[in-house]
Design an enzyme around this catalytic site. Sequence first.
Site, mmCIF file in Angstrom:
data_model
loop_
_atom_site.group_PDB
_atom_site.id
_atom_site.type_symbol
_atom_site.label_atom_id
_atom_site.label_comp_id
_atom_site.label_asym_id
_atom_site.label_seq_id
_atom_site.Cartn_x
_atom_site.Cartn_y
_atom_site.Cartn_z
ATOM 1 N N VAL A 149 -1.466 27.421 0.903
ATOM 2 C CA VAL A 149 -1.817 28.563 2.353
ATOM 3 C C VAL A 149 -3.539 28.741 2.297
ATOM 4 C CG1 VAL A 149 0.418 29.329 2.434
ATOM 5 C CG2 VAL A 149 -1.450 30.680 0.795
ATOM 6 N N ASN B 83 4.968 35.405 3.089
ATOM 7 C CA ASN B 83 4.729 35.975 1.455
ATOM 8 C C ASN B 83 4.257 35.487 0.450
ATOM 9 O OD1 ASN B 83 7.546 36.651 -0.114
ATOM 10 N ND2 ASN B 83 7.036 34.549 -0.636
ATOM 11 N N SER C 95 3.364 45.570 -0.465
ATOM 12 C CA SER C 95 3.802 45.611 -1.815
ATOM 13 C C SER C 95 3.559 47.122 -2.108
ATOM 14 C CB SER C 95 2.994 44.963 -3.204
ATOM 15 O OG SER C 95 3.042 45.800 -4.667
ATOM 16 N N TYR D 74 -5.269 41.867 -7.150
ATOM 17 C CA TYR D 74 -4.305 41.552 -6.683
ATOM 18 C C TYR D 74 -3.423 43.529 -5.380
ATOM 19 C CZ TYR D 74 1.118 41.733 -6.222
ATOM 20 O OH TYR D 74 2.088 41.736 -5.704
ATOM 21 N N LYS E 127 -3.504 43.906 -2.130
ATOM 22 C CA LYS E 127 -2.259 44.425 -0.903
ATOM 23 C C LYS E 127 -2.679 45.343 0.199
ATOM 24 C CE LYS E 127 0.396 41.325 -2.297
ATOM 25 N NZ LYS E 127 1.305 40.461 -1.548
ATOM 26 N N ILE F 155 10.693 43.882 -7.757
ATOM 27 C CA ILE F 155 11.846 42.820 -7.573
ATOM 28 C C ILE F 155 11.827 41.984 -9.167
ATOM 29 C CG2 ILE F 155 12.906 41.697 -6.148
ATOM 30 C CD1 ILE F 155 12.082 44.153 -4.799
HETATM 31 P P1 NAI Z 1 7.651 34.100 -6.866
HETATM 32 O O1 NAI Z 1 6.247 34.545 -7.762
HETATM 33 O O2 NAI Z 1 9.055 34.314 -7.612
HETATM 34 O O3 NAI Z 1 7.344 33.774 -5.392
HETATM 35 C C1 NAI Z 1 6.096 32.870 -5.372
HETATM 36 C C2 NAI Z 1 5.896 32.156 -4.170
HETATM 37 O O4 NAI Z 1 5.034 31.636 -3.733
HETATM 38 C C3 NAI Z 1 5.959 31.055 -5.612
HETATM 39 O O5 NAI Z 1 6.622 29.523 -5.327
HETATM 40 C C4 NAI Z 1 4.718 30.265 -5.318
HETATM 41 O O6 NAI Z 1 4.766 28.803 -5.598
HETATM 42 C C5 NAI Z 1 4.528 30.600 -4.000
HETATM 43 N N1 NAI Z 1 2.904 30.361 -4.063
HETATM 44 C C6 NAI Z 1 1.831 31.073 -3.974
HETATM 45 N N2 NAI Z 1 0.069 31.108 -4.591
HETATM 46 C C7 NAI Z 1 0.626 30.209 -2.807
HETATM 47 C C8 NAI Z 1 -0.812 29.122 -2.524
HETATM 48 N N3 NAI Z 1 -1.653 29.526 -2.336
HETATM 49 N N4 NAI Z 1 0.315 28.501 -1.441
HETATM 50 C C9 NAI Z 1 1.442 28.421 -1.371
HETATM 51 N N5 NAI Z 1 2.282 29.135 -2.341
HETATM 52 C C10 NAI Z 1 2.319 29.986 -3.405
HETATM 53 O O7 NAI Z 1 7.040 35.859 -6.538
HETATM 54 P P2 NAI Z 1 7.481 36.816 -5.396
HETATM 55 O O8 NAI Z 1 7.529 38.233 -6.144
HETATM 56 O O9 NAI Z 1 8.805 36.154 -4.600
HETATM 57 O O10 NAI Z 1 6.414 37.072 -4.405
HETATM 58 C C11 NAI Z 1 6.651 36.797 -2.940
HETATM 59 C C12 NAI Z 1 5.773 38.386 -2.505
HETATM 60 O O11 NAI Z 1 6.592 39.169 -3.531
HETATM 61 C C13 NAI Z 1 4.528 38.198 -3.221
HETATM 62 O O12 NAI Z 1 3.305 38.070 -2.370
HETATM 63 C C14 NAI Z 1 4.315 39.472 -3.792
HETATM 64 O O13 NAI Z 1 3.453 39.897 -4.787
HETATM 65 C C15 NAI Z 1 4.938 39.905 -3.444
HETATM 66 N N6 NAI Z 1 5.882 41.111 -4.751
HETATM 67 C C16 NAI Z 1 6.010 40.826 -5.772
HETATM 68 C C17 NAI Z 1 7.015 41.891 -6.381
HETATM 69 C C18 NAI Z 1 7.731 41.373 -7.410
HETATM 70 O O14 NAI Z 1 8.224 42.728 -8.432
HETATM 71 N N7 NAI Z 1 8.085 41.207 -7.029
HETATM 72 C C19 NAI Z 1 6.817 43.706 -6.004
HETATM 73 C C20 NAI Z 1 5.660 43.076 -4.743
HETATM 74 C C21 NAI Z 1 5.313 42.352 -4.448
#
Ligand code: NAI
Length: 262
Positions: free
Chosen positions: A73, A99, A153, A166, A170, A199
């Site tokens: 992205v 996301n 977040s 980070y 955010k 999460i």
């Molecule tokens: P995750 O690591 O399971 O999923 C994130 C996805 O984003 C991965 O599939 C990854 O390959 C993809 N990604 C990363 N960089 C990318 C790029 N440059 N281009 C395209 N895709 C890319 O993590 P999660 O937790 O599902 O994260 C989703 C969102 O939620 C993120 O923005 C994260 O910061 C946010 N978040 C997560 C929390 C948690 O506790 N897991 C808490 C608060 C926010």
Amino acid sequence: MSRLSVGSRSVAGKVVIVTGAASGMGRATAHLFADEGARVVVVDLAQGAVDRVVSEISAVHGGESVIGAVLDVTDVAGIGALVASVVDRWSTIDVLVNNAGISIGLPIDHVNHPEAWDRTIAVNLTSHVHMIRACLPYLKASATGGRIVNIASTEGLGASAMISPYTAAKHGVVGLTRSLAVELGAQNVTVNCVCPGPINTGMTSTIPDEAKMKFARRRVPMRRYGEPEEVAHGTLNFALPASSFMNGVIMQIDGGMLCQNT
Ligand code: NAI
């Protein structure tokens, strides 16, 4: 008494782009929208991971319900090509879910902090801007109103040590959401933001269970981590045609974490 008008609580047929959709909350969001009848674009970094989610969705809803796209992205030209291919296939874009995200933990004086800063701001904040700019003409033209949902977040509202890139990114997503809600409100597009707490996803998978439980017992009124689909339902709500006056909302989905004083 005259009957109240009833907005649609269905996203059936809507075209929805979800970035970072191969894992965690993005994957749950892509599944949920497809389950609700939307046409979903699964965007992520690796072909195998994208193909896996596309297969999962098409096995349930058929091949016409989902497109997979391998994209970093931060690649502005790639974003343009993605949007062109989605519009070529489905003529419209109704919902954008920004996301995709990364988390790199480093103290401010660590030698690698500058690189961590640049990459984190690029992925977690600037990419939202590029995605929104590319999708905007189609979101403005959406028959039931364009919807942008940015995933920030609880780090967008408070702060933890050692993850300053980070946390700054955010906070930036929260500010971007508010600014664009004001800018685009009169242009048929709403802009809202989800702030998840802890999460169970890929991002938190390396934290030992014991540490997660200890944190949850101390900090989360519900005494547990959330699950990806519990966040996806919040995102879906912002995307409904009926959510037409919800704009500039920053919504915590954190089991009550930020409410708790002691
Ligand atoms: P995750 O690591 O399971 O999923 C994130 C996805 O984003 C991965 O599939 C990854 O390959 C993809 N990604 C990363 N960089 C990318 C790029 N440059 N281009 C395209 N895709 C890319 O993590 P999660 O937790 O599902 O994260 C989703 C969102 O939620 C993120 O923005 C994260 O910061 C946010 N978040 C997560 C929390 C948690 O506790 N897991 C808490 C608060 C926010």
